[in-house]
Design a protein around this motif. Structure first.
Motif, PDB file in Angstrom:
ATOM      1  N   PRO A  33      -0.608   6.682   7.770  1.00  0.00           N
ATOM      2  CA  PRO A  33      -0.382   5.848   6.591  1.00  0.00           C
ATOM      3  C   PRO A  33       0.951   6.132   5.916  1.00  0.00           C
ATOM      4  O   PRO A  33       1.582   7.165   6.154  1.00  0.00           O
ATOM      5  N   HIS A  34       1.347   5.222   5.052  1.00  0.00           N
ATOM      6  CA  HIS A  34       2.518   5.416   4.205  1.00  0.00           C
ATOM      7  C   HIS A  34       2.332   6.710   3.412  1.00  0.00           C
ATOM      8  O   HIS A  34       1.206   7.053   3.008  1.00  0.00           O
ATOM      9  N   PRO A  35       3.409   7.471   3.158  1.00  0.00           N
ATOM     10  CA  PRO A  35       3.269   8.742   2.431  1.00  0.00           C
ATOM     11  C   PRO A  35       2.532   8.630   1.095  1.00  0.00           C
ATOM     12  O   PRO A  35       1.732   9.507   0.745  1.00  0.00           O
ATOM     13  N   ALA A  36       2.780   7.544   0.359  1.00  0.00           N
ATOM     14  CA  ALA A  36       2.101   7.382  -0.929  1.00  0.00           C
ATOM     15  C   ALA A  36       0.605   7.142  -0.732  1.00  0.00           C
ATOM     16  O   ALA A  36      -0.229   7.640  -1.503  1.00  0.00           O
ATOM     17  N   VAL A  37       0.267   6.391   0.308  1.00  0.00           N
ATOM     18  CA  VAL A  37      -1.150   6.158   0.616  1.00  0.00           C
ATOM     19  C   VAL A  37      -1.812   7.473   1.012  1.00  0.00           C
ATOM     20  O   VAL A  37      -2.923   7.787   0.586  1.00  0.00           O
ATOM     21  N   ALA A  38      -1.120   8.250   1.827  1.00  0.00           N
ATOM     22  CA  ALA A  38      -1.652   9.557   2.227  1.00  0.00           C
ATOM     23  C   ALA A  38      -1.848  10.451   1.008  1.00  0.00           C
ATOM     24  O   ALA A  38      -2.844  11.183   0.916  1.00  0.00           O
ATOM     25  N   ASP A  39      -0.919  10.378   0.047  1.00  0.00           N
ATOM     26  CA  ASP A  39      -1.014  11.214  -1.155  1.00  0.00           C
ATOM     27  C   ASP A  39      -2.247  10.871  -1.981  1.00  0.00           C
ATOM     28  O   ASP A  39      -2.978  11.771  -2.430  1.00  0.00           O
ATOM     29  N   CYS A  81      -0.136   1.010  -3.712  1.00  0.00           N
ATOM     30  CA  CYS A  81      -0.638  -0.364  -3.792  1.00  0.00           C
ATOM     31  C   CYS A  81       0.226  -1.306  -2.961  1.00  0.00           C
ATOM     32  O   CYS A  81      -0.288  -2.171  -2.232  1.00  0.00           O
ATOM     33  N   ARG A  82       1.523  -1.134  -3.059  1.00  0.00           N
ATOM     34  CA  ARG A  82       2.424  -1.984  -2.293  1.00  0.00           C
ATOM     35  C   ARG A  82       2.198  -1.804  -0.798  1.00  0.00           C
ATOM     36  O   ARG A  82       2.134  -2.782  -0.043  1.00  0.00           O
ATOM     37  N   ALA A  83       2.049  -0.561  -0.364  1.00  0.00           N
ATOM     38  CA  ALA A  83       1.856  -0.283   1.058  1.00  0.00           C
ATOM     39  C   ALA A  83       0.515  -0.807   1.565  1.00  0.00           C
ATOM     40  O   ALA A  83       0.382  -1.150   2.750  1.00  0.00           O
ATOM     41  N   MET A  84      -0.496  -0.875   0.687  1.00  0.00           N
ATOM     42  CA  MET A  84      -1.812  -1.373   1.092  1.00  0.00           C
ATOM     43  C   MET A  84      -1.987  -2.863   0.808  1.00  0.00           C
ATOM     44  O   MET A  84      -3.089  -3.398   0.924  1.00  0.00           O
ATOM     45  N   ASN A  85      -0.886  -3.540   0.402  1.00  0.00           N
ATOM     46  CA  ASN A  85      -0.907  -4.973   0.106  1.00  0.00           C
ATOM     47  C   ASN A  85      -1.897  -5.323  -1.008  1.00  0.00           C
ATOM     48  O   ASN A  85      -2.572  -6.353  -0.961  1.00  0.00           O
ATOM     49  N   LEU A  86      -1.981  -4.448  -1.989  1.00  0.00           N
ATOM     50  CA  LEU A  86      -2.805  -4.685  -3.158  1.00  0.00           C
ATOM     51  C   LEU A  86      -1.913  -5.127  -4.315  1.00  0.00           C
ATOM     52  O   LEU A  86      -0.817  -4.594  -4.497  1.00  0.00           O
TER      53      LEU A  86
END
Length: 333
Positions: free
Chosen positions: A6-12, A179-184
């Motif tokens: 996943p994107h680093p922010a999503v992983a965080d 949110c951006r990386a998860m298309n939310l």
């Protein structure tokens, strides 16, 4: 090279939620409090990912404060988003916000009351809140402005009862990026830009000025200060609890008696905690018991010259008699 994982922010955000829930038993219900903003939406999405992998059940609660036109429809959209994420139940809690304490405090009180009732009804093991490091920094600055002492400077606790705040170590930018990386698509609450609210002015005016004048990292430093202040406050509270057991000659609802000689042996910070503890044990409402009240009682110990009783909230009085300090319903005979 394509990114693996996943994107680093999503992983965080997922890691933060996973660590916050590590102690819960399989099958426990965890609820995400979600307003639809970036912080709580990232929280809900992270819970939806983590819960089934930990053998937990994930749900969502959204509160309709009824303070803005279209709030009911917004709440329905947030609940529907929770269902899309796989969070069940996904409930709307409609509240009526009073006026006592100002709009921010009244809305917060109504919100937490609704969350607590829903958590009890659903038998939830935990309720997750999306406060970030930036929120923590704002809380510390507000505490500084009020002059409320080390407990206020300790900010929000990572865990307080059923409430857990997984994101206190993450900047708000991480939840936005997640949110951006998860298309939310988060909802921007107009209240978050309304300068009538003290926290908004801190966020939009004071923190940016501090960053400009002192350099980057102010929010992180304030959050670190909160963490250290909480450790100190917790240690002092533990000391005060032990001291209370030594000082208390009697402790029954409506009346507490403390030994003045034992109080005189204590450092100021510990003694005043003992006095606050005694006043609350006798029946003083904790929210109405101010530092001014405690200092006035403290003078009965440290500056005794035969003065009269000190009036306290909850129809209590504190009076010194024959080497004891008595907290009881007024008037003390």
């Amino acid at each position: 090279m394509a990114r693996v994982g996943p994107h680093p922010a999503v992983a965080d955000v997922r890691r933060a939620v996973r660590e916050a829930l590590a102690d819960l038993p399989p099958g426990a219900l965890v609820l995400a409090a979600c307003s639809g903003g970036a912080d709580s939406l990232a929280l809900a999405a992270a819970l939806a990912f983590v819960a089934p992998r930990r053998g937990l059940r994930g749900g969502l609660l959204t509160v309709d404060h009824q303070l803005q036109p279209g709030s009911a429809e917004r709440a329905r959209q947030v609940a529907a988003q929770g269902e899309v994420l796989g969070l069940t139940p996904a409930e709307i809690l409609t509240v009526t916000v009073g006026k006592e304490g100002g709009p921010e405090a009244a809305a917060r009180e109504a919100r937490y009351a609704a969350l607590a009732q829903a958590a009890d009804r659903l038998r939830a093991a935990a309720v997750l809140l999306g406060h970030t490091r930036d929120d923590q920094a704002e809380t510390v600055l507000l505490g500084l402005a009020r002059g409320s002492g080390v407990r206020s400077l300790s900010g929000m606790a990572p865990q307080a009862g059923r409430y857990r705040r997984p994101f206190l170590h993450l900047p708000r930018a991480s939840t936005v990026a997640a949110c951006r990386a998860m298309n939310l698509t988060p909802w921007d609450d107009p209240h978050n830009a309304d300068p009538r609210y003290t926290r908004v002015r801190v966020r939009r005016k004071i923190l940016p000025v501090l960053e400009d004048e002192l350099g980057p990292g102010v929010a992180e430093a304030l959050a670190r200060t909160a963490r250290m202040a909480r450790e100190d406050a917790d240690a002092l509270d533990q000391w005060a609890e032990s001291a209370y057991q030594v000082c208390a000659l009697s402790d029954i609802p409506g009346s507490v008696t403390l030994a003045v000689p034992e109080l005189e042996k204590l450092p100021d910070a510990v003694r005043r905690r003992v006095l606050r503890r005694a006043a609350i044990a006798a029946g003083a409402p904790s929210g109405a018991l101010s530092a001014t009240h405690v200092l006035a009682v403290d003078r009965l110990v440290t500056r005794w010259h035969g003065q009269k009783a000190v009036d306290l909230p909850g129809s209590l009085s504190a009076v010194r008699r024959y080497g004891t300090l008595i907290f009881a319903i007024s008037p003390i005979a």
